[in-house]
Design a protein around this motif. Structure first.
Motif, PDB file in Angstrom:
ATOM      1  N   UNK A 229     -32.495  79.292  -6.988  1.00  0.00           N
ATOM      2  CA  UNK A 229     -31.104  79.472  -6.569  1.00  0.00           C
ATOM      3  C   UNK A 229     -30.335  80.335  -7.577  1.00  0.00           C
ATOM      4  N   UNK A 230     -30.619  80.173  -8.850  1.00  0.00           N
ATOM      5  CA  UNK A 230     -29.896  80.920  -9.875  1.00  0.00           C
ATOM      6  C   UNK A 230     -30.185  82.425  -9.818  1.00  0.00           C
ATOM      7  N   UNK A 231     -31.240  82.835  -9.143  1.00  0.00           N
ATOM      8  CA  UNK A 231     -31.594  84.254  -9.049  1.00  0.00           C
ATOM      9  C   UNK A 231     -31.310  84.869  -7.676  1.00  0.00           C
ATOM     10  N   UNK A 232     -30.843  84.068  -6.736  1.00  0.00           N
ATOM     11  CA  UNK A 232     -30.655  84.580  -5.382  1.00  0.00           C
ATOM     12  C   UNK A 232     -29.633  85.718  -5.327  1.00  0.00           C
ATOM     13  N   UNK A 233     -28.587  85.605  -6.072  1.00  0.00           N
ATOM     14  CA  UNK A 233     -27.581  86.676  -6.093  1.00  0.00           C
ATOM     15  C   UNK A 233     -28.194  87.977  -6.608  1.00  0.00           C
ATOM     16  N   UNK A 234     -29.003  87.906  -7.650  1.00  0.00           N
ATOM     17  CA  UNK A 234     -29.642  89.106  -8.208  1.00  0.00           C
ATOM     18  C   UNK A 234     -30.584  89.746  -7.182  1.00  0.00           C
ATOM     19  N   UNK A 235     -31.328  88.930  -6.471  1.00  0.00           N
ATOM     20  CA  UNK A 235     -32.239  89.462  -5.464  1.00  0.00           C
ATOM     21  C   UNK A 235     -31.499  90.123  -4.320  1.00  0.00           C
ATOM     22  N   UNK A 236     -30.429  89.499  -3.877  1.00  0.00           N
ATOM     23  CA  UNK A 236     -29.632  90.072  -2.797  1.00  0.00           C
ATOM     24  C   UNK A 236     -28.944  91.363  -3.244  1.00  0.00           C
ATOM     25  N   UNK A 237     -28.501  91.389  -4.493  1.00  0.00           N
ATOM     26  CA  UNK A 237     -27.887  92.598  -5.030  1.00  0.00           C
ATOM     27  C   UNK A 237     -28.905  93.737  -5.082  1.00  0.00           C
ATOM     28  N   UNK A 238     -30.125  93.432  -5.496  1.00  0.00           N
ATOM     29  CA  UNK A 238     -31.193  94.432  -5.500  1.00  0.00           C
ATOM     30  C   UNK A 238     -31.392  94.993  -4.093  1.00  0.00           C
ATOM     31  N   UNK A 239     -31.496  94.115  -3.103  1.00  0.00           N
ATOM     32  CA  UNK A 239     -31.719  94.571  -1.728  1.00  0.00           C
ATOM     33  C   UNK A 239     -30.539  95.383  -1.212  1.00  0.00           C
ATOM     34  N   UNK A 240     -29.324  94.920  -1.485  1.00  0.00           N
ATOM     35  CA  UNK A 240     -28.139  95.636  -1.008  1.00  0.00           C
ATOM     36  C   UNK A 240     -28.055  97.033  -1.624  1.00  0.00           C
ATOM     37  N   UNK A 241     -28.249  97.124  -2.934  1.00  0.00           N
ATOM     38  CA  UNK A 241     -28.101  98.412  -3.618  1.00  0.00           C
ATOM     39  C   UNK A 241     -29.316  99.323  -3.454  1.00  0.00           C
ATOM     40  N   UNK A 242     -30.483  98.833  -3.806  1.00  0.00           N
ATOM     41  CA  UNK A 242     -31.679  99.686  -3.794  1.00  0.00           C
ATOM     42  C   UNK A 242     -32.109 100.048  -2.376  1.00  0.00           C
ATOM     43  N   UNK A 243     -32.163  99.066  -1.499  1.00  0.00           N
ATOM     44  CA  UNK A 243     -32.594  99.351  -0.133  1.00  0.00           C
ATOM     45  C   UNK A 243     -31.482 100.078   0.620  1.00  0.00           C
ATOM     46  N   UNK A 244     -30.240  99.765   0.296  1.00  0.00           N
ATOM     47  CA  UNK A 244     -29.125 100.514   0.877  1.00  0.00           C
ATOM     48  C   UNK A 244     -29.160 101.980   0.459  1.00  0.00           C
ATOM     49  N   UNK A 245     -29.432 102.250  -0.809  1.00  0.00           N
ATOM     50  CA  UNK A 245     -29.545 103.628  -1.291  1.00  0.00           C
ATOM     51  C   UNK A 245     -30.738 104.331  -0.650  1.00  0.00           C
ATOM     52  N   UNK A 246     -31.816 103.609  -0.468  1.00  0.00           N
ATOM     53  CA  UNK A 246     -32.997 104.161   0.201  1.00  0.00           C
ATOM     54  C   UNK A 246     -32.648 104.562   1.639  1.00  0.00           C
ATOM     55  N   UNK A 247     -31.925 103.694   2.337  1.00  0.00           N
ATOM     56  CA  UNK A 247     -31.512 104.001   3.711  1.00  0.00           C
ATOM     57  C   UNK A 247     -30.597 105.225   3.740  1.00  0.00           C
ATOM     58  N   UNK A 248     -29.645 105.283   2.819  1.00  0.00           N
ATOM     59  CA  UNK A 248     -28.731 106.419   2.766  1.00  0.00           C
ATOM     60  C   UNK A 248     -29.491 107.719   2.502  1.00  0.00           C
ATOM     61  N   UNK A 249     -30.398 107.690   1.543  1.00  0.00           N
ATOM     62  CA  UNK A 249     -31.178 108.888   1.215  1.00  0.00           C
ATOM     63  C   UNK A 249     -32.076 109.299   2.386  1.00  0.00           C
ATOM     64  N   UNK A 250     -32.651 108.324   3.076  1.00  0.00           N
ATOM     65  CA  UNK A 250     -33.499 108.633   4.237  1.00  0.00           C
ATOM     66  C   UNK A 250     -32.660 109.244   5.360  1.00  0.00           C
ATOM     67  N   UNK A 251     -31.471 108.681   5.585  1.00  0.00           N
ATOM     68  CA  UNK A 251     -30.576 109.226   6.604  1.00  0.00           C
ATOM     69  C   UNK A 251     -30.174 110.657   6.262  1.00  0.00           C
TER      70      UNK A 251
END
Length: 124
Positions: free
Chosen positions: A67-89
């Motif tokens: 539970x103490x790491x869930x925020x970090x994991x979600x932040x990784x997905x939001x930022x890194x995968x979001x940036x990946x989606x933006x770059x792919x688009x």
């Protein structure tokens, strides 16, 4: 609960695809229409599609379990995968939308994952 689900599903997808790409770098190259023309290219495909994705997936699973790491994991997905989606688009746009099913499928997955991770972060 949404955050935990996003982390588990992402972890499973990244680990599964990462291991497949690690064992066969030709897999992602073929999907993307790339030619592996040297040992360096083979190692790069193995590292980026195999090693990095597996590592991200394992991190997501660890974050889902702690539970103490869930925020970090979600932040990784939001930022890194979001940036990946933006770059792919952007890449698809720059290529005059001359992309195939692989790009559209990856873009859909990345966008949905980034949005769900962001929603889960905002709910915390």
């Amino acid at each position: 609960m949404l955050g935990k689900i996003v982390l588990w599903v992402s972890g499973a997808i990244f680990v599964s695809y990462g291991i497949a790409c690690f064992l066969s770098p030709e897999l992602p190259a073929g999907y993307a229409g790339l030619n592996i023309g040297s040992g360096d290219a083979y190692a790069e495909m193995s590292a980026m599609y195999g090693g990095l994705q597996t590592g991200v997936g394992v991190f997501c699973i660890i974050c889902a379990l702690r539970v103490s790491l869930q925020r970090a994991g979600l932040l990784l997905l939001a930022l890194a995968i979001g940036a990946l989606a933006f770059a792919r688009l952007y890449g698809a746009w720059d290529a005059d939308w001359m992309v195939g099913a692989y790009t559209w499928g990856a873009l859909a997955y990345e966008t949905i994952t980034a949005v769900l991770a962001t929603v889960a972060l905002r709910r915390r």
